[in-house]
Design a protein around this motif. Structure first.
Motif, PDB file in Angstrom:
ATOM      1  N   ALA A 266       1.488   9.577  -5.602  1.00 15.28           N
ATOM      2  CA  ALA A 266       1.969  10.926  -5.287  1.00 15.28           C
ATOM      3  C   ALA A 266       2.980  11.395  -6.316  1.00 15.28           C
ATOM      4  O   ALA A 266       2.941  12.545  -6.775  1.00 15.28           O
ATOM      5  CB  ALA A 266       2.577  10.939  -3.888  1.00 15.28           C
ATOM      6  N   GLU A 267       3.876  10.490  -6.683  1.00 10.61           N
ATOM      7  CA  GLU A 267       4.914  10.888  -7.646  1.00 10.61           C
ATOM      8  C   GLU A 267       4.309  11.193  -9.014  1.00 10.61           C
ATOM      9  O   GLU A 267       4.673  12.166  -9.667  1.00 10.61           O
ATOM     10  CB  GLU A 267       5.968   9.770  -7.757  1.00 10.61           C
ATOM     11  CG  GLU A 267       7.018   9.886  -6.646  1.00 10.61           C
ATOM     12  CD  GLU A 267       7.825   8.607  -6.449  1.00 10.61           C
ATOM     13  OE1 GLU A 267       7.545   7.616  -7.161  1.00 10.61           O
ATOM     14  OE2 GLU A 267       8.712   8.618  -5.585  1.00 10.61           O
TER      15      GLU A 267
ATOM     16  N   ARG B  31       0.806   4.380  -2.684  1.00 13.91           N
ATOM     17  CA  ARG B  31       0.638   5.788  -2.306  1.00 13.91           C
ATOM     18  C   ARG B  31       1.786   6.620  -2.859  1.00 13.91           C
ATOM     19  O   ARG B  31       1.580   7.725  -3.370  1.00 13.91           O
ATOM     20  CB  ARG B  31       0.606   5.919  -0.782  1.00 13.91           C
ATOM     21  CG  ARG B  31      -0.658   5.386  -0.133  1.00 13.91           C
ATOM     22  CD  ARG B  31      -1.795   6.361  -0.291  1.00 13.91           C
ATOM     23  NE  ARG B  31      -2.966   5.992   0.490  1.00 13.91           N
ATOM     24  CZ  ARG B  31      -4.199   6.409   0.233  1.00 13.91           C
ATOM     25  NH1 ARG B  31      -4.425   7.214  -0.812  1.00 13.91           N
ATOM     26  NH2 ARG B  31      -5.202   6.047   0.979  1.00 13.91           N
ATOM     27  N   ALA B  32       2.990   6.081  -2.725  1.00 12.85           N
ATOM     28  CA  ALA B  32       4.165   6.799  -3.218  1.00 12.85           C
ATOM     29  C   ALA B  32       4.051   6.987  -4.734  1.00 12.85           C
ATOM     30  O   ALA B  32       4.287   8.080  -5.263  1.00 12.85           O
ATOM     31  CB  ALA B  32       5.431   6.042  -2.844  1.00 12.85           C
TER      32      ALA B  32
ATOM     33  N   GLU C 171      -5.845   0.614   4.410  1.00 11.34           N
ATOM     34  CA  GLU C 171      -5.168   1.353   5.488  1.00 11.34           C
ATOM     35  C   GLU C 171      -6.004   1.367   6.758  1.00 11.34           C
ATOM     36  O   GLU C 171      -5.483   1.188   7.862  1.00 11.34           O
ATOM     37  CB  GLU C 171      -4.888   2.791   5.042  1.00 11.34           C
ATOM     38  CG  GLU C 171      -3.733   2.892   4.069  1.00 11.34           C
ATOM     39  CD  GLU C 171      -3.686   4.242   3.356  1.00 11.34           C
ATOM     40  OE1 GLU C 171      -2.792   4.422   2.520  1.00 11.34           O
ATOM     41  OE2 GLU C 171      -4.560   5.098   3.626  1.00 11.34           O
TER      42      GLU C 171
ATOM     43  N   ASN D 191      -4.154  -2.631  14.230  1.00 12.94           N
ATOM     44  CA  ASN D 191      -3.071  -2.231  15.132  1.00 12.94           C
ATOM     45  C   ASN D 191      -3.617  -1.600  16.411  1.00 12.94           C
ATOM     46  O   ASN D 191      -3.135  -1.891  17.507  1.00 12.94           O
ATOM     47  CB  ASN D 191      -2.133  -1.240  14.428  1.00 12.94           C
ATOM     48  CG  ASN D 191      -1.276  -1.925  13.393  1.00 12.94           C
ATOM     49  OD1 ASN D 191      -0.953  -3.102  13.522  1.00 12.94           O
ATOM     50  ND2 ASN D 191      -0.914  -1.205  12.345  1.00 12.94           N
TER      51      ASN D 191
ATOM     52  N   GLY E  34       7.548  10.779  -2.934  1.00 16.75           N
ATOM     53  CA  GLY E  34       7.177   9.361  -2.829  1.00 16.75           C
ATOM     54  C   GLY E  34       7.578   8.786  -1.483  1.00 16.75           C
ATOM     55  O   GLY E  34       6.788   8.126  -0.808  1.00 16.75           O
TER      56      GLY E  34
ATOM     57  N   VAL F 246       0.821  -1.205   0.000  1.00 19.06           N
ATOM     58  CA  VAL F 246       0.000   0.000   0.000  1.00 19.06           C
ATOM     59  C   VAL F 246       0.860   1.262   0.000  1.00 19.06           C
ATOM     60  O   VAL F 246       0.589   2.216  -0.743  1.00 19.06           O
ATOM     61  CB  VAL F 246      -0.960  -0.021   1.210  1.00 19.06           C
ATOM     62  CG1 VAL F 246      -1.690   1.291   1.329  1.00 19.06           C
ATOM     63  CG2 VAL F 246      -1.947  -1.162   1.068  1.00 19.06           C
ATOM     64  N   ALA F 247       1.908   1.258   0.821  1.00 12.18           N
ATOM     65  CA  ALA F 247       2.757   2.452   0.892  1.00 12.18           C
ATOM     66  C   ALA F 247       3.369   2.755  -0.471  1.00 12.18           C
ATOM     67  O   ALA F 247       3.447   3.916  -0.885  1.00 12.18           O
ATOM     68  CB  ALA F 247       3.857   2.247   1.933  1.00 12.18           C
ATOM     69  N   GLU F 248       3.767   1.716  -1.176  1.00 10.86           N
ATOM     70  CA  GLU F 248       4.365   1.910  -2.495  1.00 10.86           C
ATOM     71  C   GLU F 248       3.359   2.494  -3.485  1.00 10.86           C
ATOM     72  O   GLU F 248       3.709   3.337  -4.314  1.00 10.86           O
ATOM     73  CB  GLU F 248       4.912   0.578  -3.040  1.00 10.86           C
ATOM     74  CG  GLU F 248       6.267   0.199  -2.467  1.00 10.86           C
ATOM     75  CD  GLU F 248       6.169  -0.663  -1.226  1.00 10.86           C
ATOM     76  OE1 GLU F 248       5.173  -0.519  -0.472  1.00 10.86           O
ATOM     77  OE2 GLU F 248       7.074  -1.482  -0.986  1.00 10.86           O
TER      78      GLU F 248
ATOM     79  N   THR G  80      -0.537   4.313   9.847  1.00 12.72           N
ATOM     80  CA  THR G  80      -1.181   3.028  10.134  1.00 12.72           C
ATOM     81  C   THR G  80      -0.557   2.309  11.318  1.00 12.72           C
ATOM     82  O   THR G  80      -1.227   1.529  11.976  1.00 12.72           O
ATOM     83  CB  THR G  80      -1.132   2.112   8.899  1.00 12.72           C
ATOM     84  OG1 THR G  80       0.198   2.057   8.412  1.00 12.72           O
ATOM     85  CG2 THR G  80      -2.052   2.615   7.812  1.00 12.72           C
TER      86      THR G  80
ATOM     87  N   ARG H 194      -5.804  -1.923   8.496  1.00 12.66           N
ATOM     88  CA  ARG H 194      -4.529  -2.136   9.164  1.00 12.66           C
ATOM     89  C   ARG H 194      -4.439  -1.297  10.443  1.00 12.66           C
ATOM     90  O   ARG H 194      -4.007  -1.771  11.492  1.00 12.66           O
ATOM     91  CB  ARG H 194      -3.406  -1.746   8.198  1.00 12.66           C
ATOM     92  CG  ARG H 194      -2.039  -2.088   8.703  1.00 12.66           C
ATOM     93  CD  ARG H 194      -1.064  -2.096   7.549  1.00 12.66           C
ATOM     94  NE  ARG H 194       0.239  -1.603   7.973  1.00 12.66           N
ATOM     95  CZ  ARG H 194       1.040  -0.884   7.196  1.00 12.66           C
ATOM     96  NH1 ARG H 194       0.689  -0.575   5.967  1.00 12.66           N
ATOM     97  NH2 ARG H 194       2.210  -0.484   7.655  1.00 12.66           N
ATOM     98  N   ARG H 195      -4.883  -0.059  10.318  1.00 15.07           N
ATOM     99  CA  ARG H 195      -4.814   0.825  11.473  1.00 15.07           C
ATOM    100  C   ARG H 195      -5.748   0.325  12.579  1.00 15.07           C
ATOM    101  O   ARG H 195      -5.385   0.311  13.761  1.00 15.07           O
ATOM    102  CB  ARG H 195      -5.232   2.221  11.038  1.00 15.07           C
ATOM    103  CG  ARG H 195      -4.507   3.294  11.774  1.00 15.07           C
ATOM    104  CD  ARG H 195      -4.744   4.663  11.194  1.00 15.07           C
ATOM    105  NE  ARG H 195      -4.771   5.591  12.298  1.00 15.07           N
ATOM    106  CZ  ARG H 195      -5.766   6.413  12.546  1.00 15.07           C
ATOM    107  NH1 ARG H 195      -6.821   6.454  11.763  1.00 15.07           N
ATOM    108  NH2 ARG H 195      -5.711   7.197  13.605  1.00 15.07           N
TER     109      ARG H 195
END
Lengths: 761, 364
Positions: free
Chosen positions: A122-123, A118-119, A145, A152, B89, A114-116, B100, A148-149
Motif C-alpha cells: 500500500a505504501e 500489505r502495508a 489471508e 479462525n 500502511g 502478511v499484514a506487513e 482475518t 487464516r480467516r
C-alpha cells in the motif's frame, strides 16, 4: 438465508471443480471462472509460464522448508508443472525479478508477515501509482489471508463463513491444505450437509498422498460421519505402494463405538470380535476409557463379576467418578449392598451422578427383606444424605425400614417427610396411612385418607376397613433391588423426582429415628419396641390380604412397562389390546353387515359394539355401545361405557372418550386404565400438535393415576425441551436413562447439551 | 473506484441536508450538520506515539488497560485514527488483522473480543454494534479518501450486515441493538436494551450511502430522541445501558448499574464530531465537566453521586474540546502535548484533538 444457501451451492460446485482440476490436470482458477466465480474474486493468473520467482527467491536464501512449501503450492495450482532443477540459477529469460523491494516482500511472506506485506504494498503504491506487486504474490497473500480467516471462522464455529471463504478461494481446496479441506468438511457436516462432508473426505482420500494426512482424514471423518459412511471411506485404504495406509486405528475406533453403544443398552449384544478389540485396547496401561466401556458393557449384559473387574481396573487407572458409579451399581446388582453403600459413600460428592448412585444404593440397602441389621453410623449418614438431597425414595425407604422394624412413629415421620418433598407420591401416602393407622393417629390417618381416597384405591380400602395395616410393609412403588424383575437387573431403580429442585427454605431436621441400633444403651426402649411390634401384630391370617393390596399398584405398572416399547404407539397399547381381548370373546357372530343398533336389545348392541371393534370400525362401534349405555343397566351399561370409551380412544377422540368414561360407574382398575389411556392419548395428541404445556399437564395427571412409562417420559422430556426448559428436560431424560432406555434418553440429553452449550457460548 | 467514491460523497451531502432539514422538528439540531473530515487531522508525531504503543506490527490494536486484549471497537478506532494520520500502511495492517481475525461471523459482523492469551483467540464471538459501525465507517471514509475499492466493498458488506442484524424496531421507530443476540425485546424481560454511546452519529451518513436499503436517518433521529428522553432525570445524565421497554420512559437496564460511565461519556464527543453542537444537553454536560466543577466522572444517574473522577489526558481533552466548541474556551496548554498511557483515554484524546484541530483551530 438464500444467500447462504447459494454460497454453499457454489462451494460445492467449486469443490467439485477443484477435484476435477486435480485429476484432469487443468488449473483450478480457469475452471472457477467457467463456473461463474462470484464477483470480486481474484483469480490466480493462469498464463504460462508459472511464476517461479518466489521459489527462486527462497532457494537463493537456502530456505528449503519454504522451497518445499512453494513447490507444493505451485503443484497444487499447476498439476502439469514440474519444479526446475536449476533453482540456484536465475531463469535468465524468464521474469525480470530483480527488484530488491520485491525480494523483501517475499522475505516477509516467508516469515508469515502478511499484514506487513500489505502495508508495504500500500505504501509503495501510494508513492508510485504505476508500481504493481507480482501477481503471484497477491495470489499468495489472498490465499494466506483466506486460510487464516477460514481457520479462525472454523475455530469459532462460524460454518457459513468457512463455506463462503472456501467458495471465494477455491485454490485453497487442495492437498497442500489438507487442514482446510478438513475444516470445510466439518463446516458441511455442521450445517447438516453430511453428503457434502463425505464428498470432501472422499476427494481427500482419492487425491492426497501423505499417509499421515490420509489417516488424519479418517480420524476427522470418524467424529462427524455415521459409521456406515466411515466404512465406505475405509475402502480407500491403499495397501500397496511406497507409503501404504494403515487405517486399523479407525477400524478399532468403529469397534469401540459399537461396544460403547452396546455398553449402555442391555438389548444390544456386541460382536465377539469387537469385544476382543476393545479388550486389546484396554490392555494399554494408560487406557481407562475402554476399561470403563467394558465395565458398563458387562454391567448391562448381566455379567456383574466381570463388570466389577473392569470397573476396578478403570478405577485403578483413575477413570474417576464414572467408574465409581459403575462399581457401586455393580455391587448393588450383586446384592452386596453393604459394600456398595460404603463405596458409593466415599464418591458421593464427586459428581451429581455419584450422589444419585449413593442414594439409590442406600435405598436398596434399606429396602432388603427382611430388614437388615445396620451399623448406626451407616444409618446416620444415609439419613444425612437423604435429608440433604430431599430424596423421596430414600425417605420412603427409611419409612418402610422403620415400619418393618416396628418403629411406627419414625415410619410415619419419614413417610410424611417424603410427602412434604413430593406431595404426589402415592406410595409415601400409603405408607403414611399405614403407620398412622398403626399408631392410632386418627387425625393423621383421616387427613391422608381425605386427600388420597379419590386417587388411591388401596388407601380407600384401608379407610373402609377392608384391609388393616400389616405388621410389615414393603416398598411398593417400582421394582426395588430385591425384586426379581428384568428392569431391576439391568438398570438402577427408577427414581421418583422430587416435585421441586429448590432447596429447603430452612434447614430440615431429620425425623427422630428410633432405630434399635441408634441407641445401643437404651435396651429398655428396644425391648419395648419389640414388645409393641409383637403386640401390634395382626392375626396371622391377615398379612396375606394386605400384601395383595400392596401389590395392586405394582401390577398396572408392570403390565405397561413390559408392553413393547415402540416409542409412541406403545402408549396406546393397553387400551387397544384390552378391547381386542374382549372383542374376540364376543364377536364370533358376524357384524360385517351394517345393522342399526337402535333396533337391538342393549345386550345385543353391546355385542355388536365389540364385534365392530374387532373389525376396527370404531365409530360404528361407538354408536352401538352408545345404545347399550342409553338403554342398558348395571353390568351391561358399565361394559358399554367402557367399550365406547375405547372406541373413541381408537379414533383419537379423547374428549369424547372422557365423556363416555363418565357415563357409567367403572371398577377402580378399569377407571384407572381408562383414565391412563385417555390421558396418554391426550398427551400424544397435544404432542403431535406441538402443544407442549398440555403434554406435560396430561402426563402429570396421568402419572398420578399410574406409574409413568418410559416412552411417555420421553414425550414429557421432549416437551420440556421444546419449551426451552432444558433443566427439566435433562432431569427427565436422565431418569429415562436410568431405566435402561438409554439410546432414546441419550438423543434427548445430547439435544439438551447442544442447546445449553449454545446458550452458554 | 472513483465512481463509488464520488457516490458516497454525494450521498453523504444529500443525507446531511436531509438531517439538517429535520432541524425544525428537533430543536436540538438547528444548525446545518457538518461532520468531521478526518483525514489529515492527527499529527504524525501524535499518531506515532499512539501507534507505537497500541498497534502491534500485525495490525492488532491493544487495549492495555484490559489485559492487552483487542476488540472490534479498538480495531475501528485504530482504523479511524490511522486514516486521520493518513498512515496508509498502518491502516492496511489494522484492516488485515480486522478482516482475518474479527470479521468471521456467519452474519458478516465482527466478533468483539480477541485475547492473545487464549486459544482460540476469539473468546467471545458475539458482536458489538459500535465496533461494527466504527469499522464500516472507517473503511467507507478510507475507501473514498484513498480511492481504494477493496475498502469500499468491505464497508458495504459490513454496513449491510449491520443494517440487517443491528437495527431494532419498536413500532415506527428504529434503533441500534447493541449486539445481534441478547438485547432485543424477545431476548430479555426488560428488552430492548440500548447503549446510547453506540450511536456514532458521524458514521450514519456514510452508512446511508454504503447500505441505502436501510433507514439510517431514522436510526439517527431515534438516537437523539432516546438521548433526550434518557436525560430528563435529576442529573440529566443517561445510564450506559438503558431499557426502552417502556417507550417513553427509558430506565437503567436490569443488571447494570445506573451509571453514566465509560460508555456514555463518549456521547458528547460523538455529537460534536457529527456537528450537532446545538443540543442543549451539551451545555449541561459542559457545566459538569468544566474545570473547577465536577470534571469528567462516572456518576450515579439517580443520585448524582460521583463514583470515580477521570483525570487522564483523554478525558480532560474531551471536556476541553466541549468547552471550546460551545464558547471558544482555549485548550489548556498542558493538553497540547500528547502523553499516551492507556488505550481508551488516548483514543479519546486523539479523537478530541483532531476535532479541535479541524473545526476549532482558534482554541489552540
Amino acid at each position: 438465508m438464500s444467500v447462504a444457501r447459494g454460497a454453499i451451492a457454489i462451494a460445492i460446485v467449486s469443490l467439485g471443480f477443484a477435484a476435477i482440476a486435480q485429476q484432469s490436470g487443468e488449473t483450478v482458477p480457469r475452471q472457477m471462472q467457467g463456473a461463474g466465480a462470484p464477483a470480486g474474486l481474484q483469480p490466480a493468473p493462469t498464463r504460462p509460464p508459472v511464476d517461479e520467482s518466489a521459489l527462486r527467491y527462497f532457494a537463493s536464501q537456502g530456505d528449503t522448508r519454504r522451497v518445499d512449501a512453494e513447490v507444493a503450492r505451485l503443484r497444487a495450482l499447476y498439476p502439469e508443472w514440474t519444479p526446475p532443477t536449476d533453482l540456484s540459477q536465475s531463469p535468465g529469460s524468464a521474469l525480470p525479478q530483480t527488484d530488491p523491494a520485491v525480494d523483501a516482500l517475499w522475505q516477509l511472506y516467508a516469515d508469515g508477515k502478511v499484514a506487513e506485506i500489505r502495508a508495504a504494498i500500500a505504501e509503495r503504491q501510494a508513492a508510485d501509482p504505476n508500481w504493481k506487486p507480482p501477481a503471484e504474490l497477491l495470489v499468495a497473500l489472498d490465499q494466506s489471508e483466506a486460510r487464516r480467516r477460514l481457520t479462525n471462522a472454523s475455530d469459532s464455529s462460524q460454518w457459513r463463513t468457512v463455506l463462503a471463504i472456501a467458495t471465494e478461494t477455491p485454490t485453497l481446496l487442495t492437498c497442500a491444505n489438507v487442514d482446510v479441506l478438513w475444516r470445510v468438511a466439518e463446516a458441511f457436516a455442521k450445517t447438516n450437509q453430511i453428503p457434502r462432508a463425505r464428498d470432501v473426505y472422499t476427494y481427500t482420500l482419492t487425491n492426497c498422498a501423505n499417509p499421515t494426512e490420509r489417516l488424519g482424514t479418517l480420524q476427522k471423518a470418524v467424529a462427524l460421519l455415521p459409521d456406515a459412511q466411515i466404512a465406505e471411506l475405509l475402502k480407500f485404504e491403499r495397501r500397496t505402494g511406497d507409503t501404504p495406509d494403515d487405517f486399523s486405528p479407525i477400524r478399532d475406533e468403529l469397534a469401540r463405538r459399537r461396544v460403547e453403544r452396546a455398553s449402555v443398552d442391555g438389548k444390544t449384544i456386541a460382536a465377539p470380535d469387537d469385544l476382543a478389540i476393545v479388550e486389546r485396547l484396554a490392555e494399554n496401561p494408560a487406557d481407562s476409557g475402554n476399561a470403563l466401556i467394558l465395565g458398563y458393557y458387562n454391567y448391562h449384559h448381566k455379567s456383574p463379576e466381570k463388570a466389577l473387574e473392569w470397573f476396578k481396573l478403570a478405577l485403578d487407572r483413575n477413570a474417576g467418578p464414572k467408574a465409581a458409579e459403575g462399581y457401586a451399581l455393580t455391587l448393588r446388582n450383586l446384592n452386596r449392598f453393604v459394600e456398595a453403600e460404603a463405596f458409593a459413600f466415599d464418591w458421593r460428592d464427586k459428581a451429581k451422578e455419584n450422589m444419585q448412585v449413593y442414594l439409590d444404593v442406600a435405598t436398596a440397602l434399606l429396602s432388603q427383606d427382611p430388614p437388615p441389621r445396620l451399623d448406626p453410623r451407616v444409618i446416620t449418614r444415609v439419613i444425612q444424605a437423604v435429608t440433604a438431597q430431599r430424596f423421596v425414595n430414600g425417605a420412603q425407604a427409611l419409612g418402610w425400614y422403620s415400619y418393618n422394624t416396628g418403629q411406627f412413629r419414625s415410619a410415619r415421620d419419614w413417610f410424611l417427610k417424603a410427602l412434604a418433598w413430593n406431595a404426589e407420591d402415592e406410595p409415601s401416602a400409603y405408607g403414611a396411612a399405614l403407620s398412622t393407622q398403626r399408631l392410632n393417629d386418627r387425625a393423621g390417618f383421616n387427613a391422608i385418607v381425605t386427600k388420597w381416597r379419590p386417587r388411591s384405591p388401596r388407601i380407600a380400602d384401608l379407610a373402609d376397613g377392608r384391609v388393616t395395616a400389616p405388621a410389615s410393609g414393603r416398598r411398593s412403588a417400582g421394582p426395588d433391588a430385591t425384586t426379581e424383575t428384568t428392569a431391576a437387573m439391568t438398570a438402577p431403580s427408577p427414581i421418583a423426582m422430587p416435585s421441586s429442585g429448590l432447596p429447603a427454605p430452612m434447614t430440615t431436621t431429620a425425623p427422630a429415628t428410633a432405630f434399635p441400633q441408634d441407641q445401643p444403651d437404651s435396651a429398655a426402649r428396644r425391648a419395648e419396641a419389640t414388645r409393641m411390634a409383637q403386640a401390634d401384630a395382626p392375626p396371622p391370617v391377615e398379612p396375606l390380604r394386605p400384601s395383595a393390596a400392596l401389590r395392586r399398584m405394582e401390577e398396572p405398572a408392570r403390565f405397561e412397562q413390559t408392553a413393547p416399547a415402540e416409542a409412541l404407539p406403545a402408549a396406546r397399547r393397553p387400551a387397544a389390546r384390552a378391547a381386542e381381548a374382549r372383542g374376540t370373546g364376543r364377536a364370533n357372530r358376524g357384524c360385517t353387515v351394517t345393522r342399526n343398533p337402535t333396533s337391538l336389545a342393549p345386550g345385543a348392541a353391546l355385542t355388536l359394539g365389540w364385534c365392530l371393534m374387532e373389525l376396527n370400525r370404531p365409530m360404528e362401534a361407538a354408536s352401538a355401545f352408545d345404545e347399550a349405555v342409553k338403554r342398558g343397566e348395571g353390568q351391561t351399561r358399565e361394559e358399554a361405557a367402557y367399550g365406547k370409551t375405547l372406541a373413541y380412544l381408537r379414533k383419537d377422540l379423547t374428549a369424547e372418550a372422557a365423556v363416555a368414561a363418565a357415563e357409567a360407574p367403572q371398577s377402580a382398575d378399569r377407571r384407572r386404565e381408562l383414565n391412563a389411556s385417555i390421558l396418554s392419548q391426550r398427551a400424544l395428541g397435544a404432542y403431535r400438535e406441538g402443544r407442549w404445556m398440555e403434554v406435560i399437564l396430561a402426563l402429570g395427571e396421568r402419572s398420578r393415576v399410574v406409574p409413568e412409562q418410559t416412552d411417555l417420559m420421553l414425550l414429557r422430556g421432549w416437551s420440556y425441551f421444546k419449551l426451552g426448559r432444558y433443566n427439566d428436560a435433562e432431569r427427565i431424560f436422565r431418569s429415562v436413562q436410568r431405566t435402561g432406555y438409554s439410546d432414546e434418553a441419550n438423543v434427548g440429553l445430547n439435544a439438551v447439551l447442544e442447546r445449553t452449550q449454545n446458550i452458554r457460548q | 473506484m472513483n465512481d463509488s467514491g464520488s457516490r458516497i460523497t454525494r450521498l453523504c451531502w444529500l443525507f446531511c441536508v436531509v438531517v439538517a432539514a429535520l432541524a425544525p422538528l428537533q430543536p436540538a439540531v438547528s444548525a446545518p450538520v457538518e461532520p468531521v473530515k478526518i483525514a489529515g487531522t492527527v499529527t504524525a508525531s501524535d499518531w506515532e506515539a499512539y501507534r507505537s504503543r497500541f498497534v502491534k506490527p500485525d495490525g492488532r490494536v491493544v487495549d492495555n488497560a484490559n489485559g492487552d486484549i483487542s476488540h472490534s471497537e479498538g480495531q475501528g478506532y485504530g482504523l479511524i485514527l490511522a486514516l486521520a494520520a493518513e498512515d496508509r500502511g498502518t491502516f492496511e495492517k489494522i484492516w488485515n488483522f480486522t478482516l482475518t481475525e474479527f470479521l468471521i461471523r456467519d452474519d458478516g459482523l465482527a466478533v468483539w473480543k480477541w485475547d492473545p492469551a487464549a486459544t482460540p483467540h476469539v473468546t467471545d464471538r458475539n458482536n458489538a454494534t459500535d465496533g461494527d459501525i466504527l469499522i464500516a465507517y472507517a473503511l467507507g471514509r478510507a475507501g473514498i479518501h484513498w480511492k481504494d475499492d477493496r475498502y469500499v466493498k468491505a464497508a458495504q458488506r459490513l454496513a449491510m450486515a449491520i443494517g440487517k442484524t443491528g437495527i431494532g424496531r419498536e413500532g415506527e421507530s428504529l434503533f441500534l441493538l447493541p449486539g445481534a443476540k441478547g438485547f432485543a425485546a424477545a431476548d430479555r424481560p426488560d428488552g430492548p436494551v440500548v447503549n446510547l454511546s453506540y450511536w456514532v452519529f458521524e458514521a450514519f451518513p456514510i452508512l446511508a450511502s454504503l447500505a441505502p436499503e436501510f433507514d439510517w436517518s431514522a436510526v439517527w433521529r431515534q438516537g437523539i430522541v432516546l438521548l433526550q428522553q434518557a436525560t430528563t432525570g435529576k442529573t440529566r445524565l443517561p445510564a450506559d445501558w438503558i431499557s426502552i421497554r417502556a417507550r417513553l420512559q427509558p430506565r437503567t437496564a436490569d443488571g447494570f448499574p445506573p451509571e453514566f460511565g465509560y460508555n456514555s461519556l463518549r456521547i458528547p464527543l460523538y455529537l460534536l464530531r457529527a456537528g450537532m453542537t446545538d443540543m442543549d444537553w451539551l451545555k449541561t454536560v459542559d457545566q459538569r465537566w468544566r474545570a473547577g466543577s465536577e470534571g469528567v466522572a462516572i456518576v450515579n444517574v439517580l443520585t448524582g453521586q460521583v463514583r470515580e473522577r477521570l483525570t487522564d489526558q483523554g478525558y480532560t481533552a474531551m471536556s476541553a474540546a466541549l468547552s471550546c466548541a460551545l464558547d471558544g474556551t482555549p485548550i489548556p496548554a498542558e493538553l497540547k502535548t500528547f502523553e499516551p498511557k492507556l488505550y481508551y483515554s488516548s483514543t479519546l484524546y486523539l479523537l478530541s484533538m483532531s476535532l479541535v484541530g479541524e473545526k476549532y483551530p482558534k482554541c489552540l
